[in-house]
Design a protein around this motif. Structure first.
Motif, PDB file in Angstrom:
ATOM      1  N   ILE A 212     134.490 -34.914  28.576  1.00  0.00           N
ATOM      2  CA  ILE A 212     133.935 -36.377  27.700  1.00  0.00           C
ATOM      3  C   ILE A 212     132.972 -36.637  26.496  1.00  0.00           C
ATOM      4  O   ILE A 212     131.826 -36.121  27.283  1.00  0.00           O
ATOM      5  CB  ILE A 212     133.785 -37.714  28.098  1.00  0.00           C
TER       6      ILE A 212
ATOM      7  N   LYS B 152     130.985 -38.189  23.481  1.00  0.00           N
ATOM      8  CA  LYS B 152     131.214 -39.048  22.658  1.00  0.00           C
ATOM      9  C   LYS B 152     129.654 -39.456  21.385  1.00  0.00           C
ATOM     10  O   LYS B 152     128.463 -39.156  21.728  1.00  0.00           O
ATOM     11  CB  LYS B 152     130.673 -40.406  23.068  1.00  0.00           C
TER      12      LYS B 152
ATOM     13  N   GLN C 125     138.378 -34.672  26.268  1.00  0.00           N
ATOM     14  CA  GLN C 125     138.243 -36.565  25.037  1.00  0.00           C
ATOM     15  C   GLN C 125     137.251 -36.322  24.488  1.00  0.00           C
ATOM     16  O   GLN C 125     135.804 -36.062  25.215  1.00  0.00           O
ATOM     17  CB  GLN C 125     138.661 -37.215  26.127  1.00  0.00           C
ATOM     18  N   VAL C 126     137.388 -36.450  22.808  1.00  0.00           N
ATOM     19  CA  VAL C 126     136.533 -36.382  22.025  1.00  0.00           C
ATOM     20  C   VAL C 126     136.607 -38.208  21.255  1.00  0.00           C
ATOM     21  O   VAL C 126     137.339 -38.825  21.164  1.00  0.00           O
ATOM     22  CB  VAL C 126     136.602 -35.571  20.671  1.00  0.00           C
ATOM     23  N   ILE C 127     135.317 -39.273  20.813  1.00  0.00           N
ATOM     24  CA  ILE C 127     135.374 -39.909  20.502  1.00  0.00           C
ATOM     25  C   ILE C 127     134.712 -40.084  19.826  1.00  0.00           C
ATOM     26  O   ILE C 127     133.390 -40.114  20.209  1.00  0.00           O
ATOM     27  CB  ILE C 127     135.546 -41.087  21.992  1.00  0.00           C
TER      28      ILE C 127
ATOM     29  N   ASP D 194     127.601 -41.516  18.701  1.00  0.00           N
ATOM     30  CA  ASP D 194     126.750 -42.450  18.599  1.00  0.00           C
ATOM     31  C   ASP D 194     127.355 -43.831  17.630  1.00  0.00           C
ATOM     32  O   ASP D 194     128.327 -43.241  16.608  1.00  0.00           O
ATOM     33  CB  ASP D 194     125.367 -42.029  18.468  1.00  0.00           C
ATOM     34  N   ASN D 195     127.025 -45.178  17.781  1.00  0.00           N
ATOM     35  CA  ASN D 195     128.419 -46.545  17.430  1.00  0.00           C
ATOM     36  C   ASN D 195     127.041 -45.870  16.003  1.00  0.00           C
ATOM     37  O   ASN D 195     125.879 -46.027  15.931  1.00  0.00           O
ATOM     38  CB  ASN D 195     128.085 -46.945  18.279  1.00  0.00           C
TER      39      ASN D 195
ATOM     40  N   LYS E 200     139.489 -41.321  18.926  1.00  0.00           N
ATOM     41  CA  LYS E 200     139.493 -41.364  20.143  1.00  0.00           C
ATOM     42  C   LYS E 200     141.466 -40.558  19.879  1.00  0.00           C
ATOM     43  O   LYS E 200     141.846 -40.934  19.692  1.00  0.00           O
ATOM     44  CB  LYS E 200     138.977 -42.173  20.374  1.00  0.00           C
TER      45      LYS E 200
ATOM     46  N   GLY F 123     131.811 -42.362  16.707  1.00  0.00           N
ATOM     47  CA  GLY F 123     131.213 -43.619  17.701  1.00  0.00           C
ATOM     48  C   GLY F 123     132.082 -44.727  16.321  1.00  0.00           C
ATOM     49  O   GLY F 123     132.729 -44.737  15.558  1.00  0.00           O
TER      50      GLY F 123
END
Length: 341
Positions: free
Chosen positions: A64, A66, A10-12, A68-69, A149, A14
């Motif tokens: 997973i 993720k 899973q890639v998310i 950074d925002n 996502k 930011g």
């Protein structure tokens, strides 16, 4: 190292940072005006092919990823910091598939080739952006957008010019080892080859081609017997297939039946793979008389209406292997423009 050629991660990306509402307040400047800064963009997720990798094992346990925002904007027209991108390294030949829709997103076939897999969210705007002649004190901003996502399936398909196929113990690994120097396991029991192996073959004038050795195919492979047909996908990029046939089959197997068995399992797996150029290579000729060899070959030619290329070799004693390699090189050179790799 364990050979892993398929995994789901899973890639998310930011989220973008929010814009800021702020007004300048300094001594002697009672009407400083808006100075809210923009937010920062969210970090994105990239996949990059790396020639130093040959398995997806690093992605088997970490599922997973993720980015950074982006940071929120601040006063004094300070923009938020952009979220840091992350880069996931995969072997050359990795195909990226949307796990939900089965859509093919990309195919990484060159070193350092990369693809954006999840884009970071866009930054929000601060209230400075909304100042105008009719609105000197805007109390408006925008929020950063949410990053992408998705669940993606990674499937490794080795990149080779030539692939070998056949039943267990027909001499595929011995051939690949002797012509390329690849470190394959060789023994007199089935399934000594447990995962695909690549070897580099050098012919005259330093011409090279890559050959792939995959585990043997047995009856019922398409239903999961033996090692199944999961490794046949590693032949999909090959320009030429070598069907290795043992002229001295064990356990009272019939050569005709063996050839039919492999071809039927190949056809069940993929018509496209079945239709690839395929040469018959008859192995272990050192164990039979010339008369017996001619008798067997004539029977096979009659049964399968063979008109294309076929070779007589001994992979163990390297009889006929040099000519086979030279002909492979000439074939690949001739069909280079039609390469699918």
């Amino acid at each position: 190292m364990k050979f892993i050629d398929q995994t789901v991660i899973q890639v998310i990306a930011g989220n973008g940072g929010n814009g800021c509402i702020n007004f300048r307040r300094e001594k002697y400047i009672p009407k400083g005006g808006p100075d809210g800064g923009d937010g920062g963009d969210g970090g994105s997720v990239w996949l990059e092919a790396n020639s130093n990798l040959n398995t997806l094992i690093d992605l088997r346990f970490k599922k997973i990823f993720k980015a950074d925002n982006g940071e929120n904007g601040l006063g004094r027209n300070c923009s938020g910091k952009k979220g840091k991108d992350i880069k996931i390294y995969v072997p050359i030949g990795t195909k990226i598939i949307n796990h939900q829709t089965r859509e093919i997103i990309g195919d990484l076939i060159n070193h350092k080739q990369k693809i954006l897999i999840a884009k970071g969210g866009w930054h929000g705007l601060g209230n400075t952006r909304f100042k105008s002649s009719t609105n000197q004190t805007p109390r408006k901003r925008t929020l950063g957008t949410i990053g992408e996502k998705r669940d993606i399936q990674l499937e490794l398909r080795l990149i080779a010019d030539v692939g070998t196929l056949g039943m267990p113990n027909v001499g595929k690994s011995t051939l690949v080892t002797n012509i390329s120097g690849a470190k394959t396991k060789i023994a007199d029991y089935p399934f000594t080859t447990l995962y695909p192996i690549l070897g580099s073959v050098t012919t005259g004038s330093n011409n090279k081609f890559i050959i792939a050795d995959i585990p043997g195919i047995i009856q019922g492979a398409s239903e999961g017997a033996g090692l199944g047909i999961r490794f046949l996908k590693h032949l999909e990029r090959c320009k030429l297939l070598l069907h290795i046939i043992d002229l001295t089959p064990q356990n009272n197997y019939n050569i005709i039946d063996n050839i039919n068995l492999v071809l039927n399992e190949l056809k069940k797996y993929s018509i496209e793979l079945y239709d690839k150029p395929r040469w018959l290579v008859f192995n272990k000729i050192d164990l039979l008389s010339r008369k017996k060899i001619d008798q067997i070959i004539n029977e096979i030619k009659h049964t399968f209406k063979i008109r294309g290329k076929h070779y007589l070799i001994s992979s163990k004693k390297q009889i006929g292997t040099k000519q086979l390699c030279n002909d492979i090189h000439q074939y690949l050179k001739k069909h280079k423009k039609n390469s699918v790799c």
